[in-house]
Each structure stands twice: as C-alpha cells, then as structure tokens.
Design a protein around this motif. Structure first.
Motif, PDB file in Angstrom:
ATOM      1  N   GLN A 267       0.829  -1.206   0.000  1.00  0.00           N
ATOM      2  CA  GLN A 267       0.000   0.000   0.000  1.00  0.00           C
ATOM      3  C   GLN A 267       0.865   1.259   0.000  1.00  0.00           C
ATOM      4  N   LEU A 268       1.945   1.240   0.778  1.00  0.00           N
ATOM      5  CA  LEU A 268       2.834   2.401   0.794  1.00  0.00           C
ATOM      6  C   LEU A 268       3.509   2.589  -0.560  1.00  0.00           C
ATOM      7  N   LEU A 269       3.846   1.486  -1.222  1.00  0.00           N
ATOM      8  CA  LEU A 269       4.430   1.582  -2.561  1.00  0.00           C
ATOM      9  C   LEU A 269       3.401   2.105  -3.570  1.00  0.00           C
ATOM     10  N   HIS A 270       2.126   1.747  -3.379  1.00  0.00           N
ATOM     11  CA  HIS A 270       1.068   2.310  -4.232  1.00  0.00           C
ATOM     12  C   HIS A 270       0.969   3.820  -4.019  1.00  0.00           C
ATOM     13  N   TYR A 271       1.127   4.238  -2.782  1.00  0.00           N
ATOM     14  CA  TYR A 271       1.120   5.675  -2.504  1.00  0.00           C
ATOM     15  C   TYR A 271       2.238   6.389  -3.266  1.00  0.00           C
ATOM     16  N   ALA A 272       3.392   5.725  -3.366  1.00  0.00           N
ATOM     17  CA  ALA A 272       4.531   6.339  -4.054  1.00  0.00           C
ATOM     18  C   ALA A 272       4.184   6.698  -5.495  1.00  0.00           C
ATOM     19  N   GLU A 273       3.324   5.899  -6.109  1.00  0.00           N
ATOM     20  CA  GLU A 273       2.933   6.155  -7.495  1.00  0.00           C
ATOM     21  C   GLU A 273       2.124   7.448  -7.633  1.00  0.00           C
ATOM     22  N   SER A 274       1.504   7.887  -6.522  1.00  0.00           N
ATOM     23  CA  SER A 274       0.693   9.107  -6.555  1.00  0.00           C
ATOM     24  C   SER A 274       1.425  10.301  -5.945  1.00  0.00           C
ATOM     25  N   LEU A 275       2.703  10.137  -5.627  1.00  0.00           N
ATOM     26  CA  LEU A 275       3.480  11.206  -4.994  1.00  0.00           C
ATOM     27  C   LEU A 275       4.467  11.850  -5.962  1.00  0.00           C
ATOM     28  N   GLN A 276       4.609  13.162  -5.814  1.00  0.00           N
ATOM     29  CA  GLN A 276       5.710  13.843  -6.477  1.00  0.00           C
ATOM     30  C   GLN A 276       7.021  13.403  -5.822  1.00  0.00           C
ATOM     31  N   VAL A 277       8.113  13.471  -6.550  1.00  0.00           N
ATOM     32  CA  VAL A 277       9.423  13.227  -5.937  1.00  0.00           C
ATOM     33  C   VAL A 277       9.625  14.274  -4.847  1.00  0.00           C
ATOM     34  N   GLY A 278       9.996  13.836  -3.663  1.00  0.00           N
ATOM     35  CA  GLY A 278      10.114  14.734  -2.530  1.00  0.00           C
ATOM     36  C   GLY A 278       8.830  14.881  -1.747  1.00  0.00           C
ATOM     37  N   GLY A 279       7.723  14.310  -2.291  1.00  0.00           N
ATOM     38  CA  GLY A 279       6.461  14.320  -1.565  1.00  0.00           C
ATOM     39  C   GLY A 279       6.495  13.337  -0.409  1.00  0.00           C
ATOM     40  N   CYS A 280       5.490  13.397   0.439  1.00  0.00           N
ATOM     41  CA  CYS A 280       5.560  12.586   1.657  1.00  0.00           C
ATOM     42  C   CYS A 280       4.209  11.999   2.050  1.00  0.00           C
ATOM     43  N   VAL A 281       4.297  10.877   2.766  1.00  0.00           N
ATOM     44  CA  VAL A 281       3.148  10.241   3.410  1.00  0.00           C
ATOM     45  C   VAL A 281       3.279  10.518   4.900  1.00  0.00           C
ATOM     46  N   VAL A 282       2.229  11.060   5.512  1.00  0.00           N
ATOM     47  CA  VAL A 282       2.273  11.446   6.925  1.00  0.00           C
ATOM     48  C   VAL A 282       1.385  10.502   7.731  1.00  0.00           C
ATOM     49  N   ILE A 283       1.943   9.927   8.802  1.00  0.00           N
ATOM     50  CA  ILE A 283       1.168   9.081   9.713  1.00  0.00           C
ATOM     51  C   ILE A 283       1.469   9.474  11.152  1.00  0.00           C
ATOM     52  N   GLU A 284       0.578   9.089  12.058  1.00  0.00           N
ATOM     53  CA  GLU A 284       0.800   9.362  13.488  1.00  0.00           C
ATOM     54  C   GLU A 284       1.726   8.294  14.072  1.00  0.00           C
ATOM     55  N   ALA A 285       2.506   8.691  15.094  1.00  0.00           N
ATOM     56  CA  ALA A 285       3.535   7.765  15.610  1.00  0.00           C
ATOM     57  C   ALA A 285       3.685   7.839  17.122  1.00  0.00           C
TER      58      ALA A 285
END
Length: 360
Positions: A267-285
């Motif tokens: 799923q995270l790799l699928h997100y990469a396909e929708s991200l600009q280079v330098g874009g980010c996925v934000v999650i709580e930690a």
C-alpha cells in the motif's frame, strides 16, 4: 466463636461459581466474537457487541467493589482496630485471618481483568468490528477529537511538520484517502493557507456519512470531498481532477492502519505512485503501551464516552514500524523521518519522503 453470620465455606462456593461462570461466559463471547463464530451462527453482530460492552461494565463494577473490600481486609490484616469482624472461621484451615480471603478475592479479580484485557488485544483479527455500533470503539472519533483538542494536537503537529520542512514551498496538493469527516484536513489546509501556500486538498473516504464537508473554492484554497470511495478508486478520481501526483498524502489512522500487515508495504508503494518526488506520506507515531492505564482508559470510554488518552495504537506502532524494518523495497523508495514533539509525545509523527532516485 464465629465472627461472621454465614459459613465462609458457602461464601467461597458461591463466589467460585459466580467468577467461574463469568470467566467462561466472557471467554466464549470474546473468542467467539473475535473469530465470528457467534456472529455467523446468530447473525447479530451489534447485539454481540452490546453484550460484550455490558460485560465490561459489570466487570469494572466488580473490580471496584473487591478493590474496596481488599483495602479494608488489608487494614484488618495489619491490626487496625474496629475491623475485627473480618476475622472469620474457616473449617478447612481453622481460624484463618478472613482478610486474607478477601485480599485473595481482589487479587483474583485483578487477574481476571488482566486476562480479559489480553483477550481483547492479542487477537487483531476482525478489528473493524470494534467500530460497529455497540463496539468498544464506537464513537471513538469524537472522543479522540476531544482528547486531541485538549493537547492542542493540530497546531502542534502542523507546526512541527512545517519546521521539519515536510511541506516544501509554493503550491501544495494534499490527498487524504481516509478522511472521515475531514476535520484535520480542513485545519491543515487552512494552516498552510495562512502560511502563504496556495492549497488544493482532496479528501476521500470509503464510508459515506451525514457530516461530509462541502466544497471550497477560494483564490488560494480549493477543497473537495468525495465519500463512498476506497483508496484505489480515489486515485482515479485524482487523475480525473487533473492531479495524478500530489505533494502530501495525509493518512492519519487511515488506510495503512486498517490494512492487514502483509499488505501494508504494498500500500505504501502504491502511494509512491501518486506522490511527487520529494512528496511525503504522513502518519501518526505516538506510542500506546499495553498498561493498566490504557485498560482503564478503555473502560472509562465505554462507561462515559470520553477518553483521557488514545484508545488504540498508532499506525506506526501497529503497522509501519514492522513493515519498514522488514521490507527492503520501502527503504529504496522512501526515507523514514521521525518528527518528534519535545514536549508532547502524543503529537509525534513519522513522515515517509519519496526519494529523488525512486523509480516510480
């Protein structure tokens, strides 16, 4: 001479039957609930949830009662005057201190509580059923929002992410694939707008509720929401809107959290396909520990509908920490950046930044 009005041996029998029956019933319902055995047979998911919640409430009352009795019994054990009535005659042991019996009962109830807590948390299967009407996490969203407002979560998180340079410069395109009511997506958009960024925010959710926010069309802010659409279909929606690539994917307790562990990396790799280079996925930690305080918080939520802490583990703690550690593909595509709040650990976040050399 006896100091009590009834035979303690009979009291033990009654207590044993009550506690044994409670343990057996709870075990049947809880394990059956987790593996859908009872639901498949009776087809009453919500009713089963309500029964389980009722059991938790009864358990809380029983524990409170026996804790009080155990305190009194312990006082008698230490020789406090005026509680000599707790010295009882037991035919099996002959004149044993009755306070020990009450103390053991309280300890037994505490052990039961621990067992029930473990039963509720060691079986991650069917987690979504906890969010059904009558489930132990029903209305969790409003309770969590109240807690986050108390610790000023949104302002702290947005500021920390900005200081960590997670948003870049210029126009920012945001996508939230599991937005619920889009409360924080709107707040984030307004925050970035106030910092001088033109913002385009797309919020989507698999569910379709009555509290969906309407569209916003302003000079520096465009906000659109679409319900009844999963993450895969939302990607097609973004393409139709003319934004196949975004700068930020906001996935707070969203898609990644509810994916089975074996599907999280993909799923995270699928997100990469929708991200600009330098874009980010934000999650709580944040880190939620399996402690007595966490269990009491769950009971408090079930009784009062309010929470003084998080009710569940974070996406990072429950899914992404293991996925990023074990799957080498993620390290090739993303850098993992921890954004730590020095004063409030419940505001800690993790950001996955798409690498320049990521071949997506």
């Amino acid at each position: 001479m006896d100091y009590f009005l009834f035979d303690l041996e009979e009291y033990y029998k009654i207590l044993f039957y009550i506690l044994a029956g409670a343990v057996i019933l709870y075990f049947i319902f809880r394990v059956g609930f987790r593996f859908r055995v009872i639901q498949i047979l009776l087809k009453y998911v919500r009713s089963m949830n309500q029964i389980l919640m009722g059991m938790n409430k009864v358990l809380a009352i029983i524990i409170g009662f026996y804790v009080m009795i155990s305190i009194l019994a312990s006082a008698a054990l230490m020789g406090v005057k005026g509680i000599s009535i707790l010295y009882l005659k037991v035919s099996l042991f002959s004149w044993i201190n009755g306070s020990l019996a009450f103390f053991a009962t309280g300890l037994g109830c505490a052990t039961m509580a621990l067992m029930f807590y473990l039963l509720e948390n060691i079986h991650p299967k069917m987690l979504s059923l906890d969010y059904e009407k009558g489930g132990r996490f029903r209305n969790w969203s409003k309770a969590t929002e109240q807690y986050l407002a108390k610790i000023n979560w949104a302002e702290r998180v947005f500021r920390n992410l900005e200081e960590a340079r997670c948003f870049g410069s210029g126009r920012i395109v945001i996508w939230s694939p599991s937005a619920n009511r889009a409360t924080y997506e709107l707040k984030l958009s307004r925050f970035l707008q106030s910092r001088g960024h033109p913002v385009i925010c797309f919020a989507s959710d698999q569910l379709s509720g009555k509290e969906q926010p309407g569209p916003i069309e302003e000079e520096t802010l465009i906000f659109r929401y679409k319900g009844s659409i999963n993450a895969d279909l939302a990607v097609e929606w973004l393409k139709e809107e003319g934004y196949p690539k975004v700068d930020v994917i906001w996935d707070i307790k969203g898609v990644l959290r509810y994916k089975p562990q074996k599907e999280v990396a993909n799923q995270l790799l699928h997100y990469a396909e929708s991200l600009q280079v330098g874009g980010c996925v934000v999650i709580e930690a944040y880190s939620r520990k399996n402690s007595l305080a966490s269990w009491l918080n769950s009971i408090h939520f079930e009784l009062k509908g309010r929470s003084f802490d998080y009710l569940e583990k974070s996406t990072y703690q429950s899914k992404m920490m293991e996925a990023y550690k074990k799957d080498g593909r993620l390290k090739e595509v993303f850098d993992e950046v921890h954004v730590v709040d020095p004063e409030q650990s419940d505001c800690n976040m993790v950001v996955y930044i798409k690498k320049q050399r990521a071949n997506q």
